[in-house]
Design a protein around this motif. Structure first.
Motif, PDB file in Angstrom:
ATOM      1  N   GLY A  12      41.202  32.185  31.466  1.00  0.00           N
ATOM      2  CA  GLY A  12      40.597  32.128  30.296  1.00  0.00           C
ATOM      3  C   GLY A  12      39.751  33.416  29.875  1.00  0.00           C
ATOM      4  N   SER A  13      38.687  33.782  31.250  1.00  0.00           N
ATOM      5  CA  SER A  13      38.075  34.901  31.157  1.00  0.00           C
ATOM      6  C   SER A  13      38.034  35.538  32.571  1.00  0.00           C
ATOM      7  N   ALA A  14      37.920  36.838  32.580  1.00  0.00           N
ATOM      8  CA  ALA A  14      37.963  37.475  33.996  1.00  0.00           C
ATOM      9  C   ALA A  14      37.184  36.802  35.057  1.00  0.00           C
ATOM     10  N   GLY A  15      35.955  36.480  34.591  1.00  0.00           N
ATOM     11  CA  GLY A  15      35.409  35.461  35.480  1.00  0.00           C
ATOM     12  C   GLY A  15      35.923  34.450  36.158  1.00  0.00           C
ATOM     13  N   VAL A  17      38.977  34.677  37.481  1.00  0.00           N
ATOM     14  CA  VAL A  17      40.144  35.060  37.856  1.00  0.00           C
ATOM     15  C   VAL A  17      39.744  36.160  39.039  1.00  0.00           C
ATOM     16  N   ILE A  18      38.556  36.987  38.801  1.00  0.00           N
ATOM     17  CA  ILE A  18      38.329  37.760  40.044  1.00  0.00           C
ATOM     18  C   ILE A  18      37.882  37.316  41.404  1.00  0.00           C
ATOM     19  N   VAL A  19      37.519  36.098  41.506  1.00  0.00           N
ATOM     20  CA  VAL A  19      37.513  35.487  42.783  1.00  0.00           C
ATOM     21  C   VAL A  19      38.825  35.320  43.641  1.00  0.00           C
ATOM     22  N   VAL A 166      32.727  38.936  46.502  1.00  0.00           N
ATOM     23  CA  VAL A 166      32.843  40.125  45.938  1.00  0.00           C
ATOM     24  C   VAL A 166      33.902  40.828  46.426  1.00  0.00           C
ATOM     25  N   ARG A 167      34.728  41.509  45.273  1.00  0.00           N
ATOM     26  CA  ARG A 167      35.830  42.021  45.883  1.00  0.00           C
ATOM     27  C   ARG A 167      35.738  43.512  46.722  1.00  0.00           C
ATOM     28  N   ASP A 168      36.357  43.688  47.889  1.00  0.00           N
ATOM     29  CA  ASP A 168      36.209  44.718  48.731  1.00  0.00           C
ATOM     30  C   ASP A 168      35.995  45.969  48.175  1.00  0.00           C
ATOM     31  N   GLY A 196      29.719  41.222  29.832  1.00  0.00           N
ATOM     32  CA  GLY A 196      30.754  40.297  30.388  1.00  0.00           C
ATOM     33  C   GLY A 196      32.257  40.768  30.193  1.00  0.00           C
ATOM     34  N   SER A 197      33.156  40.217  30.567  1.00  0.00           N
ATOM     35  CA  SER A 197      34.477  40.661  30.851  1.00  0.00           C
ATOM     36  C   SER A 197      35.031  40.849  29.267  1.00  0.00           C
ATOM     37  N   GLY A 198      34.576  40.059  28.247  1.00  0.00           N
ATOM     38  CA  GLY A 198      35.057  40.228  26.984  1.00  0.00           C
ATOM     39  C   GLY A 198      34.129  41.135  25.845  1.00  0.00           C
ATOM     40  N   HIS A 222      29.433  52.713  28.922  1.00  0.00           N
ATOM     41  CA  HIS A 222      29.296  51.522  27.734  1.00  0.00           C
ATOM     42  C   HIS A 222      30.707  50.651  28.087  1.00  0.00           C
ATOM     43  N   ILE A 223      30.920  49.568  28.730  1.00  0.00           N
ATOM     44  CA  ILE A 223      32.252  48.747  28.701  1.00  0.00           C
ATOM     45  C   ILE A 223      31.861  47.696  27.645  1.00  0.00           C
ATOM     46  N   CYS A 224      32.802  48.028  26.593  1.00  0.00           N
ATOM     47  CA  CYS A 224      32.210  47.476  25.498  1.00  0.00           C
ATOM     48  C   CYS A 224      33.299  45.907  24.989  1.00  0.00           C
ATOM     49  N   TYR A 243      37.760  47.962  28.717  1.00  0.00           N
ATOM     50  CA  TYR A 243      37.862  47.031  29.813  1.00  0.00           C
ATOM     51  C   TYR A 243      38.572  48.087  31.144  1.00  0.00           C
ATOM     52  N   VAL A 244      37.768  47.900  32.459  1.00  0.00           N
ATOM     53  CA  VAL A 244      38.348  48.829  33.228  1.00  0.00           C
ATOM     54  C   VAL A 244      38.727  48.184  34.459  1.00  0.00           C
ATOM     55  N   ASN A 245      39.765  48.602  35.018  1.00  0.00           N
ATOM     56  CA  ASN A 245      40.385  48.059  36.283  1.00  0.00           C
ATOM     57  C   ASN A 245      40.167  48.728  37.704  1.00  0.00           C
ATOM     58  N   LEU A 251      33.125  54.003  38.641  1.00  0.00           N
ATOM     59  CA  LEU A 251      32.003  53.750  37.712  1.00  0.00           C
ATOM     60  C   LEU A 251      30.891  52.934  38.319  1.00  0.00           C
ATOM     61  N   PHE A 252      31.081  52.039  39.108  1.00  0.00           N
ATOM     62  CA  PHE A 252      29.839  51.099  39.625  1.00  0.00           C
ATOM     63  C   PHE A 252      28.965  52.235  40.827  1.00  0.00           C
ATOM     64  N   ALA A 253      29.775  53.152  41.492  1.00  0.00           N
ATOM     65  CA  ALA A 253      29.080  53.871  42.401  1.00  0.00           C
ATOM     66  C   ALA A 253      28.283  54.928  41.731  1.00  0.00           C
ATOM     67  N   GLY A 263      26.885  36.689  33.285  1.00  0.00           N
ATOM     68  CA  GLY A 263      28.015  36.086  34.089  1.00  0.00           C
ATOM     69  C   GLY A 263      27.982  36.218  35.387  1.00  0.00           C
ATOM     70  N   SER A 264      28.167  35.335  36.537  1.00  0.00           N
ATOM     71  CA  SER A 264      27.761  35.030  37.799  1.00  0.00           C
ATOM     72  C   SER A 264      28.483  35.964  38.728  1.00  0.00           C
ATOM     73  N   ASN A 265      29.739  36.386  38.397  1.00  0.00           N
ATOM     74  CA  ASN A 265      30.432  37.384  39.230  1.00  0.00           C
ATOM     75  C   ASN A 265      29.788  38.597  39.146  1.00  0.00           C
ATOM     76  N   ALA A 266      29.739  39.127  37.961  1.00  0.00           N
ATOM     77  CA  ALA A 266      29.224  40.481  37.437  1.00  0.00           C
ATOM     78  C   ALA A 266      27.755  40.589  38.172  1.00  0.00           C
ATOM     79  N   ILE A 267      26.910  39.665  38.060  1.00  0.00           N
ATOM     80  CA  ILE A 267      25.389  40.101  38.390  1.00  0.00           C
ATOM     81  C   ILE A 267      25.374  40.044  40.198  1.00  0.00           C
TER      82      ILE A 267
HETATM   83  C1  LIG Z   1      31.537  33.848  27.718  1.00  0.00           C
HETATM   84  C2  LIG Z   1      31.723  33.210  28.889  1.00  0.00           C
HETATM   85  O1  LIG Z   1      32.359  32.118  28.919  1.00  0.00           O
HETATM   86  N1  LIG Z   1      31.348  33.688  30.043  1.00  0.00           N
HETATM   87  C3  LIG Z   1      31.658  33.164  31.299  1.00  0.00           C
HETATM   88  C4  LIG Z   1      32.656  34.042  32.251  1.00  0.00           C
HETATM   89  O2  LIG Z   1      32.020  35.300  32.152  1.00  0.00           O
HETATM   90  P1  LIG Z   1      32.973  36.518  32.406  1.00  0.00           P
HETATM   91  O3  LIG Z   1      34.246  36.277  32.164  1.00  0.00           O
HETATM   92  O4  LIG Z   1      32.372  37.839  31.650  1.00  0.00           O
HETATM   93  O5  LIG Z   1      32.711  36.732  34.016  1.00  0.00           O
HETATM   94  P2  LIG Z   1      31.592  37.284  35.010  1.00  0.00           P
HETATM   95  O6  LIG Z   1      30.464  38.134  34.323  1.00  0.00           O
HETATM   96  O7  LIG Z   1      31.154  36.267  36.135  1.00  0.00           O
HETATM   97  O8  LIG Z   1      32.663  38.247  35.699  1.00  0.00           O
HETATM   98  C5  LIG Z   1      33.296  39.166  35.036  1.00  0.00           C
HETATM   99  C6  LIG Z   1      34.025  39.997  35.952  1.00  0.00           C
HETATM  100  O9  LIG Z   1      34.997  40.755  35.524  1.00  0.00           O
HETATM  101  C7  LIG Z   1      34.767  42.159  35.928  1.00  0.00           C
HETATM  102  N2  LIG Z   1      35.154  43.248  34.826  1.00  0.00           N
HETATM  103  C8  LIG Z   1      34.166  43.107  33.767  1.00  0.00           C
HETATM  104  C9  LIG Z   1      34.620  44.137  32.775  1.00  0.00           C
HETATM  105  C10 LIG Z   1      35.542  45.130  33.254  1.00  0.00           C
HETATM  106  O10 LIG Z   1      35.822  46.177  32.394  1.00  0.00           O
HETATM  107  N3  LIG Z   1      36.464  45.083  34.462  1.00  0.00           N
HETATM  108  C11 LIG Z   1      36.162  44.136  35.315  1.00  0.00           C
HETATM  109  O11 LIG Z   1      36.642  44.092  36.271  1.00  0.00           O
HETATM  110  C12 LIG Z   1      33.416  42.279  36.596  1.00  0.00           C
HETATM  111  O12 LIG Z   1      33.402  43.184  37.673  1.00  0.00           O
HETATM  112  C13 LIG Z   1      33.309  40.911  36.988  1.00  0.00           C
HETATM  113  O13 LIG Z   1      33.938  40.488  38.280  1.00  0.00           O
HETATM  114  O14 LIG Z   1      32.685  33.379  33.730  1.00  0.00           O
HETATM  115  C14 LIG Z   1      31.533  33.412  34.299  1.00  0.00           C
HETATM  116  C15 LIG Z   1      31.772  32.815  35.521  1.00  0.00           C
HETATM  117  O15 LIG Z   1      32.168  31.702  35.395  1.00  0.00           O
HETATM  118  C16 LIG Z   1      30.522  32.818  33.549  1.00  0.00           C
HETATM  119  O16 LIG Z   1      29.307  32.981  34.386  1.00  0.00           O
HETATM  120  C17 LIG Z   1      30.167  33.222  32.011  1.00  0.00           C
HETATM  121  O17 LIG Z   1      29.219  32.574  31.375  1.00  0.00           O
END
Ligand SMILES: CC(=O)N[C@H]1[C@@H](OP(=O)(O)OP(=O)(O)OC[C@H]2O[C@@H](n3ccc(=O)[nH]c3=O)[C@H](O)[C@@H]2O)O[C@H](CO)[C@@H](O)[C@@H]1O
Length: 361
Positions: A12-15, A17-19, A166-168, A196-198, A222-224, A243-245, A251-253, A263-267
């Protein structure tokens, strides 16, 4: 070849899938066969199709809306269809265990797992459980959490706090490469902006409205978000991405400061990488308010500053980002107290235990 087989779901969103992306390689190294159940059009399909040797299965999904829509009447049937499809896939692939990162697509998969008596483990990365996970918890054997506080919202016998996964590869970035990718240099600190991922229209708009003031202090990555790059903005020190893979670690470095949704994963990635951050959580009008709780928890521990979306103006943004720079050393001191636990190994061993395979190789 081994007959160890695991099925992942989440999307549904990258958050959501990332784990999975972080733990799949570990199972692959140990010779497990991997299946993934996701939706037809979700971001999970794109992210998972980049991996080798993962069989992706599409199912029908419904969205669990908190508002009125005609689709609400069709969706229960789509979810039911998803349960039947998942039931068939699980019957055919016979995984010994299922791991779900949540999102709407995971609900029918977990229901089917329960019907098939296949053990399932869920991961909840937000401060409070999302609606999809709440529905799926009765079908799961274990619920793993990122925040210790989440445990109080979950059944005692199932909940386990493991910390952030967090991804290695995010720890292996190279600053110079990151600067080159973004066409920036070392002349001013680098501010990475991620809505966020979107992407976030609100953050994108506020940043672009104050771009000249921000560029006086920072260079900006700016990841838009998809379709949100504005090619008409061509300013030195301002670099846009949808969106960056693979390039994300570099870019983080290169990043010194972060402006982000919460979003939890990002922070937790920014915390693990020690990046002082200003968070603008998604508002209560657009969500259950989980990002506000995520951000408040980080603010309380001194890892982040926070501005609520309703208070975000261009002037406030410029002021808060100046303050973030001034308080960098204090934030970094607090961040040093955060120990990045061995969450990934713990997730892997809990999944194996749930599948009653233990740690046999
Ligand atoms: C709008 C919405 O429903 N947001 C939810 C969604 O956020 P969202 O999908 O934004 O998830 P997170 O912020 O948790 O994680 C985003 C992930 O995508 C990665 N990334 C992002 C951008 C990019 O260009 N490349 C990339 O790899 C980040 O590094 C991170 O690992 O899931 C999170 C985890 O359940 C929730 O906390 C958020 O509330």
């Amino acid at each position: 070849m081994s007959d160890k087989r695991i099925l992942f779901t989440g999307g549904g969103s990258a958050g959501h899938v990332i784990v999975n992306l972080a733990v799949i390689p570990h199972f692959q190294k140990e010779g497990w066969k991997i299946d993934y159940i996701g939706s037809k059009n979700g971001i999970e399909k794109e992210l998972i199709s980049r991996l080798d040797n993962v069989e992706y299965h599409e199912i029908s999904t419904g969205k669990l809306r908190r508002y009125f829509s005609k689709e609400n009447f069709k969706d229960p049937f789509k979810v039911l269809k998803g349960v039947l499809q998942s039931y068939r896939i699980i019957g055919k692939r016979k995984p010994s265990v299922i791991f779900s990162k949540g999102g709407f697509v995971s609900v029918p998969v977990l229901a089917a797992a329960w019907l098939r008596k296949t053990p399932a483990v869920i991961h909840e990365s937000d401060y409070t459980p999302g609606l999809a996970n709440k529905l799926a918890i009765p079908f799961a054997k274990k619920v793993l959490t990122t925040f210790p506080e989440t445990i109080q919202h979950l059944p005692e016998t199932k909940a386990e706090w493991i910390g952030a996964v967090v991804r290695d590869e995010l720890f292996q970035g190279n600053r110079e490469k990151g600067l080159a990718i973004a066409n920036l240099d070392n002349s001013k600190p680098i501010l990475l902006i991620m809505g966020g991922s979107g992407g976030s229209a609100k953050i994108n708009g506020s940043v672009r409205g104050s771009l000249d003031e921000l560029l006086a202090d920072y260079q900006i990555i700016h990841i838009c978000g998809k379709n949100n790059v504005d090619p008409s903005i061509k300013k030195e020190g301002y670099s846009q991405f949808e969106y960056v893979n693979e390039e994300l670690s570099d870019l983080f470095a290169a990043t010194d400061f972060v402006l982000s949704r919460a979003g939890s994963n990002a922070i937790f990635e920014f915390l693990a990488l020690r990046k002082p951050m200003l968070l603008v959580p998604l508002s209560r009008n657009a969500s259950r308010g989980d990002q506000i709780l995520n951000a408040k928890s980080f603010q309380k521990q001194g890892y982040a500053h926070m501005v609520e979306e309703e208070e975000l103006t261009g002037d406030r943004l410029v002021k808060e980002l100046k303050r973030l720079k001034e308080e960098k050393m204090t934030i970094l001191r607090h961040m040093r107290n955060y120990e990045s636990r061995e969450a990934k190994q713990q997730v892997i061993s809990t999944i194996k235990q749930a599948g009653r395979i233990g740690s046999q190789k």
